[in-house]
Design an enzyme around this catalytic site. Structure first.
Site, PDB file in Angstrom:
ATOM      1  N   LYS A  59       0.855  -1.191   0.000  1.00 43.87           N
ATOM      2  CA  LYS A  59       0.000   0.000   0.000  1.00 43.87           C
ATOM      3  C   LYS A  59       0.893   1.245   0.000  1.00 43.87           C
ATOM      4  O   LYS A  59       2.008   1.210   0.511  1.00 43.87           O
ATOM      5  CB  LYS A  59      -0.882   0.026   1.257  1.00 43.87           C
ATOM      6  CG  LYS A  59      -2.094  -0.867   1.147  1.00 43.87           C
ATOM      7  CD  LYS A  59      -3.110  -0.545   2.212  1.00 43.87           C
ATOM      8  CE  LYS A  59      -2.633  -0.997   3.586  1.00 43.87           C
ATOM      9  NZ  LYS A  59      -3.752  -1.046   4.553  1.00 43.87           N
ATOM     10  N   GLY A  62       2.028   8.067   2.108  1.00 41.62           N
ATOM     11  CA  GLY A  62       2.587   9.386   1.833  1.00 41.62           C
ATOM     12  C   GLY A  62       1.473  10.344   2.127  1.00 41.62           C
ATOM     13  O   GLY A  62       1.245  10.723   3.276  1.00 41.62           O
ATOM     14  N   GLU A  63       0.751  10.699   1.105  1.00 36.33           N
ATOM     15  CA  GLU A  63      -0.381  11.597   1.289  1.00 36.33           C
ATOM     16  C   GLU A  63      -1.457  11.054   2.235  1.00 36.33           C
ATOM     17  O   GLU A  63      -2.101  11.841   2.926  1.00 36.33           O
ATOM     18  CB  GLU A  63      -0.992  11.940  -0.071  1.00 36.33           C
ATOM     19  CG  GLU A  63      -0.100  12.894  -0.843  1.00 36.33           C
ATOM     20  CD  GLU A  63      -0.456  12.967  -2.309  1.00 36.33           C
ATOM     21  OE1 GLU A  63      -1.293  12.162  -2.746  1.00 36.33           O
ATOM     22  OE2 GLU A  63       0.107  13.819  -3.006  1.00 36.33           O
TER      23      GLU A  63
END
Lengths: 106, 329
Positions: A59, A62-63
């Protein structure tokens, strides 16, 4: 990113006059600095395989961590004051205004 | 876009003042503010006169009797870290340390900090405001959370320098060189309020350069502090700042300097607070009264009323901190 969205960053428009962006540089648009990072705030990734998106179970990270941060800060404010904040940035100016409004209403 | 300019690097101060007197000439020292102003087209430049090579304008010296002379090209990092400044005038070291970020303090100079242009986002932005020769101050009817609460008159900037309030509280003076020779004036008289002229920030005439800051010896019983509140913890200008220089005799304040940053278009001497403090024992009650007195003439705009409470709390807090501290002088 999450701390900035929650507590310092906002685009400010000259709403009543020209409609133009007024904080168009990195001083007036306030990105948090390293010193603004609270030491006691950590993000805990929930490590579940994603078998739907790809064959490795991986998966992205980050954001996605920006999504819950502002809500977490808003919940902390609610826990401390009983006030539900529904706008960012959640900064001292906004909190001062909300606390004053609450005190006025009694 | 940067304008097309010629770049000169004079070898003497005399040459520099002469070149700076030319039409369209601007001064370059550390350049941290100049570059942003030119790039954002806040003002134009036909000639950039760089004095960064004038070694005589650099360094900190102690005079006989204990006063300090700080060359205008001394970097803010050097001011912040200098043992003499820290020993005699901790508020100036604190103020220099609070400016911007480490990179900007390495490059920016003390003279430049005093001479920098205001940070109003209308002035810096694409708005033909009064200070740039336009017809109105956009802050009056616009977005004004960071604008002034004191001393506003046609233009409502706040003065951005952290070191200026500290120097005024210390009753420092500036030596200014110009084509006609040099003059000395108190830092307090250096900045121009918009009521006098909304299109200039300092009394500098064409060709004039700030070359030196002169700080009198620390008097007996002096205690000082500079404290700044910003919207983030580094690289920001003051929402509210206060420079305090109090002389104590026992518990009694015998002289008081209270100067605010982030409050007014010029570094703001809070005379009402100074008068309230002078000749009295600094009790918690007096600290609160002096803090209120400093704000008695405050006239907030629509979005900056929070500054009044912020200043009151800040001034009271720092007065109490000084009351509990030993003398540095």
């Amino acid at each position: 990113m999450g701390i900035g969205l929650a507590m310092t960053e906002a685009r400010v428009l000259d709403r009543r006059q020209t409609g133009k962006l007024v904080n168009r540089n990195w001083h007036d648009y306030k990105l948090p600095t390293a010193l603004d990072m609270p030491a006691q705030m950590v993000s805990v990734p929930v490590e579940l395989d994603d078998s739907e998106a790809n064959s490795t179970g991986a998966k992205g990270l980050g954001e996605p961590v920006t999504i819950p941060t502002a809500a977490a800060v808003a919940n902390a404010v609610y826990h401390a004051t009983g006030i539900r904040v529904t706008e960012t940035p959640i900064n001292p100016q906004q909190l001062g205004r909300l606390l004053a409004e609450r005190d006025k209403e009694g | 876009m940067l304008p097309n300019f010629t770049y000169v690097r004079p070898r003497t101060l005399k040459e520099a003042t002469r070149q700076l007197a030319a039409t369209g000439a601007v001064l370059h020292a550390g350049g941290t503010d100049l570059l942003g102003c030119l790039r954002d087209e806040v003002f134009d430049a036909a000639q950039v006169v760089s004095i960064s090579g004038l070694k005589d304008l650099h360094g900190i010296r102690e005079e006989q009797g204990g006063g300090l002379r700080i060359g205008a090209l001394t970097t803010l990092t050097e001011v912040a870290g200098h043992p003499l400044v820290n020993r005699h005038h901790p508020l100036l070291a604190q103020a220099a340390r609070e400016v911007a970020s480490p990179q900007l303090r390495h490059q920016g100079t003390l003279g430049g900090n005093l001479c920098q242009k205001p940070r109003c986002w209308y002035y810096r932005g694409e708005f033909p405001c009064l200070r740039k020769g336009g017809e109105k101050c956009f802050a009056v009817g616009g977005e004004n959370p960071y604008h002034c609460i004191l001393g506003g008159n046609r233009c409502f900037i706040v003065h951005p320098a952290d070191t200026a309030p500290a120097l005024i509280a210390l009753e420092a003076r500036l030596r200014i060189a110009g084509p006609q020779g040099s003059r000395v004036l108190p830092v307090e008289e250096f900045h121009v309020p918009p009521a006098t002229d909304p299109q200039r920030e300092t009394v500098l005439e064409a060709g004039e350069i700030v070359i030196e800051v002169l700080i009198p010896p620390a008097a007996a019983g002096l205690r000082s502090v500079y404290r700044k509140v910003q919207a983030r913890r580094s690289w920001d200008f003051a929402l509210a700042g206060v420079a305090l220089a109090l002389r104590f005799e026992g518990d009694k304040v015998i002289a008081a300097g209270v100067v605010l940053s982030g409050a007014a278009p010029v570094p703001w001497r809070a005379r009402e607070a100074e008068d309230a403090l002078t000749g009295r024992v600094l009790t918690p009650g007096l600290a609160a009264r002096a803090a209120s007195a400093a704000m008695q003439d405050a006239r907030p705009l629509r979005d900056n009323g929070y500054k009044v409470a912020l200043f009151q709390g800040l001034i009271e807090e720092q007065l109490l901190a000084l009351a509990g501290r030993k003398d540095s002088g």
